[in-house]
Write a protein that holds these residues in place. Structure first.
Motif, short mmCIF file in Angstrom:
data_model
loop_
_atom_site.label_atom_id
_atom_site.label_comp_id
_atom_site.label_asym_id
_atom_site.label_seq_id
_atom_site.Cartn_x
_atom_site.Cartn_y
_atom_site.Cartn_z
N PHE A 69 8.99 -11.69 8.95
CA PHE A 69 8.94 -10.31 8.48
C PHE A 69 8.49 -10.25 7.02
O PHE A 69 8.88 -11.10 6.21
N THR A 70 7.72 -9.22 6.72
CA THR A 70 7.39 -8.90 5.33
C THR A 70 7.71 -7.43 5.13
O THR A 70 7.22 -6.58 5.87
N SER A 71 8.54 -7.14 4.12
CA SER A 71 8.98 -5.76 3.92
C SER A 71 8.08 -5.00 2.96
O SER A 71 7.62 -5.54 1.96
N TRP A 72 7.92 -3.73 3.29
CA TRP A 72 7.32 -2.74 2.42
C TRP A 72 8.44 -1.82 1.93
O TRP A 72 9.31 -1.43 2.72
N PHE A 73 8.42 -1.48 0.64
CA PHE A 73 9.39 -0.53 0.11
C PHE A 73 8.65 0.66 -0.51
O PHE A 73 7.63 0.47 -1.20
N GLU A 74 9.23 1.80 -0.29
CA GLU A 74 8.68 3.08 -0.76
C GLU A 74 8.32 3.05 -2.25
O GLU A 74 7.33 3.62 -2.68
N GLY A 75 9.14 2.35 -3.04
CA GLY A 75 8.97 2.41 -4.49
C GLY A 75 7.93 1.47 -5.06
O GLY A 75 7.73 1.43 -6.27
N GLY A 76 7.26 0.65 -4.22
CA GLY A 76 6.14 -0.12 -4.71
C GLY A 76 6.24 -1.64 -4.59
O GLY A 76 5.38 -2.36 -5.11
N GLU A 77 7.25 -2.13 -3.87
CA GLU A 77 7.41 -3.58 -3.79
C GLU A 77 7.23 -4.09 -2.35
O GLU A 77 7.31 -3.34 -1.38
N VAL A 78 7.01 -5.41 -2.28
CA VAL A 78 6.98 -6.12 -0.99
C VAL A 78 8.01 -7.24 -1.08
O VAL A 78 8.43 -7.65 -2.18
N GLU A 101 18.83 -0.15 -6.33
CA GLU A 101 19.71 0.57 -5.40
C GLU A 101 19.30 2.02 -5.40
O GLU A 101 19.75 2.81 -6.22
N SER A 102 18.46 2.39 -4.47
CA SER A 102 17.84 3.71 -4.54
C SER A 102 17.79 4.38 -3.18
O SER A 102 17.23 5.47 -3.06
N GLY A 103 18.33 3.74 -2.18
CA GLY A 103 18.31 4.37 -0.86
C GLY A 103 16.92 4.69 -0.37
O GLY A 103 16.68 5.73 0.23
N GLU A 104 15.98 3.79 -0.65
CA GLU A 104 14.60 4.11 -0.30
C GLU A 104 14.23 3.53 1.07
O GLU A 104 14.92 2.71 1.64
N LYS A 105 13.12 4.01 1.57
CA LYS A 105 12.65 3.59 2.89
C LYS A 105 12.12 2.16 2.83
O LYS A 105 11.45 1.78 1.88
N GLU A 106 12.43 1.39 3.89
CA GLU A 106 11.91 0.02 4.04
C GLU A 106 11.27 -0.10 5.41
O GLU A 106 11.80 0.42 6.40
N ARG A 107 10.14 -0.79 5.44
CA ARG A 107 9.55 -1.17 6.72
C ARG A 107 9.42 -2.68 6.75
O ARG A 107 8.71 -3.25 5.91
N LEU A 108 10.06 -3.30 7.74
CA LEU A 108 9.91 -4.75 7.93
C LEU A 108 8.78 -4.98 8.93
O LEU A 108 8.97 -4.83 10.14
N TRP A 109 7.63 -5.34 8.44
CA TRP A 109 6.49 -5.62 9.31
C TRP A 109 6.60 -7.02 9.91
O TRP A 109 6.92 -7.98 9.20
N VAL A 110 6.34 -7.11 11.20
CA VAL A 110 6.32 -8.42 11.86
C VAL A 110 5.02 -9.12 11.49
O VAL A 110 3.94 -8.67 11.88
N THR A 111 5.12 -10.20 10.72
CA THR A 111 3.89 -10.92 10.34
C THR A 111 3.67 -12.15 11.21
O THR A 111 2.66 -12.84 11.04
N ASP A 112 4.59 -12.45 12.13
CA ASP A 112 4.35 -13.54 13.09
C ASP A 112 4.80 -13.10 14.49
O ASP A 112 5.91 -13.39 14.92
N PRO A 113 3.91 -12.41 15.21
CA PRO A 113 4.31 -11.88 16.53
C PRO A 113 4.55 -12.96 17.57
O PRO A 113 5.09 -12.66 18.63
N PHE A 116 0.84 -1.20 0.00
CA PHE A 116 0.00 0.00 0.00
C PHE A 116 0.87 1.24 0.00
O PHE A 116 1.88 1.31 0.73
N GLU A 117 0.41 2.20 -0.74
CA GLU A 117 1.12 3.47 -0.90
C GLU A 117 1.50 4.11 0.43
O GLU A 117 2.58 4.69 0.57
N GLY A 118 0.65 3.97 1.43
CA GLY A 118 0.88 4.67 2.68
C GLY A 118 1.84 4.00 3.64
O GLY A 118 2.07 4.51 4.73
N GLY A 119 2.37 2.81 3.30
CA GLY A 119 3.42 2.24 4.15
C GLY A 119 3.16 0.87 4.73
O GLY A 119 3.94 0.40 5.55
N GLU A 120 2.07 0.21 4.31
CA GLU A 120 1.74 -1.07 4.92
C GLU A 120 1.83 -2.22 3.91
O GLU A 120 1.80 -2.00 2.70
#
Lengths: 241, 241, 241, 241
Positions: D168-177, D122-134, A172-176
């Motif tokens: 973990f499942t990652s979100w990337f600013e540029g549109g990928e998981v 290689e773009s220095g973009e933001k990544e969020r690693l979401w915990v998908t198994d708490p 998702f565009e917003g970060g999830e």
């Protein structure tokens, strides 16, 4: 043509009470979903919350191979007797496709055993459903991702058992991110959760989404596997020797 | 010594009503299980069906990391409010070890979402629990199989979701197999089903069985993972651009 | 009729060199397996170790949707170039059915990443393959178990990755269990390991076994999912903002 | 303090040949990773590609419970004999943590059986690693996600077997998981793939990343499960009756 018989269930309240929704789905979400199945040669019927027994009588279920479920604001109004009936049918082999806000429906929560909670945001943001299992038949005919320009966001953690196969993972565009296409076996039946489908976005008119729903119906349709017996059984040979 | 606090729950009816059972478990199955934990350095308490609130008050559960559950003939007498409480605790992180005939207990059926049925035979036959996952910590310290000379048979099909890890698979003399050590994650908690343990066989006095129960308590104990929030969330950045 | 094209590969040494085997499979194991597919309407070809390129040329594989593999004593004689070719095809979508002693074949070991070891005993003992996943299409048309009166025993631990779906679990008269029907996805392809089939028992003439092999071919046949690209990709939008 | 002994392996070429990398990791990526383990009380050693036998002698592996692996440009220079040695150790119980570009390392590809390909940028973009198994111990002590402000992107499809647990499942600013924290059992050993860690970003100095690596070492460390035997075995009783 498919010989899988699909019943499309819808809460059908938003569309009758909210003008914005009625513009998107004038005949109800169920009719848009059913149209997709009919176009693809499926024998299709519909049922809604306000029908007698919510339209899910034993007779209707007798003629249902796969049931799709869309509900949102009235999950609690679904009668527990009907929920029992649907859950029993799934355990006996009927396929169940749970759509979008159906994550909180009684049959899904019962079959998952968890709270089925998630994060959300109504922001009309872009979603990309990436295919994370290209070997899975539910991904047949798709590109590497399905892009939905305006969607309600659902975010992790999604409180379901780990999917047995994970066909789609959404960005998702917003970060999830979100596990958006989740396969489960329960008893002799199969369950598929598919995320897209908010009431204010015309998602169920999309060809790619309708293809996924058709693929999922094929995957979830009852097989011809053994009907297990659960009983006191004799040993293969006399154990007293 | 372990810092995992175990509460051993038992229906405790057979032992008080049936002489044959009382001979095997004079103080109740719970005391035999608790003794195994105490020998291994666990802080242990017990609770039974006929205690007020079945012994599972909020206060008791506040001091419980892992709950073990043995029930058989009185599953229906377990109050739904207590079942809700136990299930909520598991989803919030408490470990649950379900033993033998506990497969039909309300908390297990709720967490599995299936009927949890199986085949059975009371024949005092030989069982071998083969370790099918030697990398799993629940198998620590074991040989390749645990052999139980006299057991009640449980046979497939076992109507549970496919275990996420399958630690044991049982062989029975009379011709059946069974998935006997089944691991599940549910919410933030963990559930382990362990097959052995009929009321007329002295299975819970065995060192190997007690070791499995101790290993399982360590595995199922609550971790320190994130507590997910389930709510309407803001996007990472303004989406209106 | 099926539109799945099956190629049946066989080492074909035992049958030509050992009289006892030749009596059971006078035309080779491959011909018995191929006959089962032909009876069920599959377009079938065969290939053996001593054919040029082991019969698995690019041209043959171009016309193969599903490859079945039986080998035993000459795994090492399979050329690594052909193994590479087969493995690449599987990762690109071709189905692979690995039979009995094929557990030690090069393609299977390569796709599993483990040693694929097991216990064994040539004793002509009874085997029961219990269906542990009645919702799976590979179990279509079966009873609760397939009973084979005389089989070579294979016992746990079976050193493979945990199957993604476990369709069969075998019981053996002499005291062992085995995960006998194991499903895997690898790349865009699917792999099914099926245990029965020793060279001195007429197992591949059985209708139930042939039905399983036909079901497995349907399950493993290539789908029409996306062909993933693996490359340097552009972002959805300019990230420099 | 932990009694898990960690060996940190690094290709150690970028840091010696590329000024930009040397600024981020002046003593090599291995020293930064090792520092994280040492801070947390682990007995730690390092080894690099240009050491004799790549630093992974039998003697070193004898004192290794968990091996971490970072490589990128010189995967092909890793000697097959050392790869065999590492893979055998994993199957016998040694833990293996594969980091970032190690997805293409020989040991990982061998243990997975797939191509392990992915998309990248290689773009220095933001990544969020979401915990998908708490519920998973590798997520201990974390928030709901780990946010990395500048990362190399890795995108699906990631051509690995479906992870047995997906932490973990990652979100990337540029549109990928991306499936960024993947758990596997292989033989008696455990493998964890962890995505973050490009050579030009100071990711291995982060406390949260170091905590994940420490958690993963605990999870992957060898247990005390049975050592299976793979041989011709006798039946439980005489089968000739």
């Amino acid at each position: 043509m498919s010989d899988v018989r699909v019943t499309v269930w819808n809460e059908y309240r938003h569309e009758r009470e909210d003008e914005e929704v009625a513009e998107v789905y004038p005949d109800g979400i169920h009719e848009a979903i059913a149209e997709g199945y009919e176009e693809r040669g499926y024998e299709t019927q519909t049922a809604t919350l306000d029908d007698p027994e919510h339209g899910l009588t034993e007779a209707v279920l007798d003629e249902t191979d796969v049931l799709t479920w869309w509900g949102h604001r009235a999950h609690d109004e679904v009668d527990d007797e009907v929920v029992d009936r649907v859950v029993e049918r799934v355990l006996d082999g009927m396929g169940l496709l749970v759509l979008h806000s159906g994550h909180y429906s009684k049959p899904f929560k019962r079959l998952m055993g968890t709270r089925c909670s998630l994060k959300w945001r109504e922001s009309g943001e872009k979603e990309r459903l990436w295919v994370t299992d290209p070997s899975h038949p539910i991904a047949d005919g798709l590109d590497e991702y399905v892009e939905i320009p305006e969607a309600e966001m659902y975010g992790e953690h999604f409180d379901v058992p780990a999917p047995e196969q994970l066909v789609f993972t959404s960005w998702f565009e917003g970060g999830e991110v979100f596990r958006s296409g989740c396969c489960y076996a329960r008893g002799s039946g199969r369950v598929f959760y598919f995320r897209p489908g908010h009431e204010t976005y015309p998602i169920y008119y999309r060809d790619d989404v309708r293809n996924v729903l058709a693929n999922a119906a094929e995957w979830a349709a009852p097989g011809d596997g053994p009907t297990p017996t659960y009983e006191n059984v004799d040993p293969l040979e006399d154990l007293s020797d």
